[in-house]
Write a protein that holds these residues in place. Sequence first.
Motif, PDB file in Angstrom:
ATOM      1  N   ILE A 123      -8.789   9.248  -4.651  1.00 43.43           N
ATOM      2  CA  ILE A 123      -8.852   7.968  -3.935  1.00 43.43           C
ATOM      3  C   ILE A 123     -10.287   7.487  -3.769  1.00 43.43           C
ATOM      4  O   ILE A 123     -11.246   8.245  -3.905  1.00 43.43           O
TER       5      ILE A 123
ATOM      6  N   GLU B 271     -11.373   3.407   0.420  1.00 45.54           N
ATOM      7  CA  GLU B 271     -10.320   2.680   1.126  1.00 45.54           C
ATOM      8  C   GLU B 271      -8.998   3.451   1.135  1.00 45.54           C
ATOM      9  O   GLU B 271      -7.971   2.935   1.580  1.00 45.54           O
ATOM     10  N   GLY B 272      -9.024   4.659   0.616  1.00 44.57           N
ATOM     11  CA  GLY B 272      -7.818   5.477   0.637  1.00 44.57           C
ATOM     12  C   GLY B 272      -6.831   5.163  -0.465  1.00 44.57           C
ATOM     13  O   GLY B 272      -5.752   5.750  -0.522  1.00 44.57           O
ATOM     14  N   ARG B 273      -7.193   4.260  -1.345  1.00 47.06           N
ATOM     15  CA  ARG B 273      -6.299   3.893  -2.451  1.00 47.06           C
ATOM     16  C   ARG B 273      -6.743   4.616  -3.713  1.00 47.06           C
ATOM     17  O   ARG B 273      -7.875   5.093  -3.798  1.00 47.06           O
TER      18      ARG B 273
ATOM     19  N   PHE C 176       2.236  12.353 -10.395  1.00 48.58           N
ATOM     20  CA  PHE C 176       1.576  13.179  -9.377  1.00 48.58           C
ATOM     21  C   PHE C 176       2.344  13.006  -8.079  1.00 48.58           C
ATOM     22  O   PHE C 176       2.536  11.874  -7.613  1.00 48.58           O
TER      23      PHE C 176
ATOM     24  N   LEU D 230       5.392   7.806   3.115  1.00 50.76           N
ATOM     25  CA  LEU D 230       5.411   8.404   4.442  1.00 50.76           C
ATOM     26  C   LEU D 230       4.678   7.453   5.383  1.00 50.76           C
ATOM     27  O   LEU D 230       3.469   7.276   5.284  1.00 50.76           O
ATOM     28  N   ASN D 231       5.451   6.844   6.252  1.00 48.80           N
ATOM     29  CA  ASN D 231       4.870   5.910   7.217  1.00 48.80           C
ATOM     30  C   ASN D 231       4.059   4.823   6.511  1.00 48.80           C
ATOM     31  O   ASN D 231       3.003   4.402   6.981  1.00 48.80           O
TER      32      ASN D 231
ATOM     33  N   PHE E  57       2.527   5.133   3.617  1.00 47.75           N
ATOM     34  CA  PHE E  57       1.540   5.685   2.689  1.00 47.75           C
ATOM     35  C   PHE E  57       2.253   6.281   1.474  1.00 47.75           C
ATOM     36  O   PHE E  57       3.293   6.942   1.613  1.00 47.75           O
TER      37      PHE E  57
ATOM     38  N   ARG F  76      -2.062   3.010   0.360  1.00 44.28           N
ATOM     39  CA  ARG F  76      -2.974   4.140   0.439  1.00 44.28           C
ATOM     40  C   ARG F  76      -2.201   5.428   0.173  1.00 44.28           C
ATOM     41  O   ARG F  76      -0.978   5.482   0.329  1.00 44.28           O
ATOM     42  N   MET F  77      -2.948   6.449  -0.199  1.00 48.72           N
ATOM     43  CA  MET F  77      -2.318   7.716  -0.558  1.00 48.72           C
ATOM     44  C   MET F  77      -2.390   8.700   0.608  1.00 48.72           C
ATOM     45  O   MET F  77      -3.427   8.820   1.282  1.00 48.72           O
ATOM     46  N   VAL F  78      -1.305   9.414   0.820  1.00 48.93           N
ATOM     47  CA  VAL F  78      -1.292  10.462   1.831  1.00 48.93           C
ATOM     48  C   VAL F  78      -2.225  11.581   1.390  1.00 48.93           C
ATOM     49  O   VAL F  78      -2.288  11.934   0.207  1.00 48.93           O
ATOM     50  N   ALA F  79      -2.947  12.134   2.345  1.00 57.87           N
ATOM     51  CA  ALA F  79      -3.854  13.230   2.044  1.00 57.87           C
ATOM     52  C   ALA F  79      -3.079  14.481   1.655  1.00 57.87           C
ATOM     53  O   ALA F  79      -1.979  14.732   2.156  1.00 57.87           O
ATOM     54  N   GLY F  80      -3.667  15.263   0.771  1.00 57.78           N
ATOM     55  CA  GLY F  80      -3.053  16.529   0.394  1.00 57.78           C
ATOM     56  C   GLY F  80      -3.193  16.809  -1.084  1.00 57.78           C
ATOM     57  O   GLY F  80      -3.861  16.085  -1.818  1.00 57.78           O
ATOM     58  N   GLY F  81      -2.553  17.901  -1.502  1.00 57.59           N
ATOM     59  CA  GLY F  81      -2.619  18.318  -2.900  1.00 57.59           C
ATOM     60  C   GLY F  81      -1.451  17.758  -3.690  1.00 57.59           C
ATOM     61  O   GLY F  81      -0.297  17.837  -3.269  1.00 57.59           O
ATOM     62  N   TYR F  82      -1.742  17.204  -4.818  1.00 58.65           N
ATOM     63  CA  TYR F  82      -0.741  16.605  -5.690  1.00 58.65           C
ATOM     64  C   TYR F  82      -0.677  17.409  -6.985  1.00 58.65           C
ATOM     65  O   TYR F  82      -1.657  18.012  -7.404  1.00 58.65           O
TER      66      TYR F  82
END
Lengths: 273, 198
Positions: A118, A121-123, A160, A169-170, A172, A255-261
């Motif tokens: 990302i 901006e989280g995208r 991914f 999720l919410n 995201f 935006r993308m949720v944080a974590g491992g893809y």
Amino acid sequence: MATPLGRHVVGPVVALLFRLLMLEITLTHRCTKHTARISRRADPVASATVHAWLMLAAMTGVCLLPSLASAQSIFPVRSSARAAGPGVGTNITVTGRVDARCKLTLTSAVQNIPVSMINDEGRLDGPAFQSAIITALNQAGLRGWCSGANNQLVLTRTPFVLGTTGTPLNGFARAALFDVSVTVATPSQAYSDTTQDGPSGSSPAGTFGPTGSGADFSFTAPSGSGGLTQPVAINTSDANSTAATASFTRLSNSRMVAGGYSSTVTLEVRPGL
Amino acid sequence: MSKHLAIPFALLLTALVQPVVAQELPPEDTLIARQSITLGATTPALCKLGEGNPTTAAITGAMSDISGERIGRLRTNIAAMTIAVPGWCNGPSTLTVSAQPMLGPSFVDGPTTNVFSRAVNFRARALGWTPESTAPEMLTNATRTGTVLLPTGVSARLIPLPTEEIITINLDNFAAASDGLLVQGSYAGTVTITLGAN
């Protein structure tokens, strides 16, 4: 004391064996002279083969032994000084078949992309992430070969996905879709397939990778025309989907949720003559 | 002659006993060569706050009454103020609010000045990311001479899901320390909100 059933079975079997024995003796005699000449000149392997022919002769009722001249052309003679003499018989055309085969190898089946997916901006950072995907795939060291003239390359990918599902999720996104193309080159032609059409596969591909572990497969970004030139956030509940790009629902501006893809890119080569 | 007869006959019997079976090709699927590459990628935990709107909050007019029973003391009708701040976190996060009381000019405290105050306390809440009942809040706690004591209120709240929302900072419950006569001058305090990725 034999039962009626035993008499009905044993009698015909014994008669059949006796008849076959007589046939064997007759044909063996017919071919013995010729057989002996070949056996003396040929190697042990050739001699055994001649015996097999003899068996075939007994089964078919025809002496199929080749002439001495043709036998010499098939089996190496022990001495070239022994010239072939005149013979009688029938030429046999021995044919073989090499089935189409393909093989693929990898030097590393797991590749971790070292850059963030990302931007600030989280995208999805489309261009950078796409470039990192291509680099990672090429670092896997995919090589292979195919011996057939009508092989098919089938390149697929799963998106991914974070965890086992990619639904948002919410608000995201938890899944990202990308496309790649793969190419294997021969001296005269290159064969390729892309992920954008799902598991449809390529046009027929000829032989490639004639020596060693074969030819290198090279991954590149698709050129467009339906393929994604950079990853996009998607809404998917199927982490294992290898469907065509058009069948996924894109999420605009998510935006993308944080974590491992993780994603899986699979190449199949289906051999064909 | 007998040697040549014996071997073919044995082969013949074998051929008779065993059924002739055509050489089978492997199933088509086993002919397919297949390799998979597993790609791993990471989206780092990230939070971001935008610019507040408005960037400052000012109490309109004089803070103290200029007539009546409470002349010189903090007005009781100071309206609540709000500041909207856009923010997001792409994973679990903690929203924290902190505040410093509004302080005016210093003065020499003594027997003749102990009716004065230079501190105005207030409550700061961060609304919008959590239900109002669990919104993080802080009540400043300063003495009339401006000594800042420990504030009260639950100032930090965990938000378990990724969130993108407007954070509304609400300022209310203004009160002069000891309800003293406000020292003349300008007063200023600060409110800070923090979004931290867990």
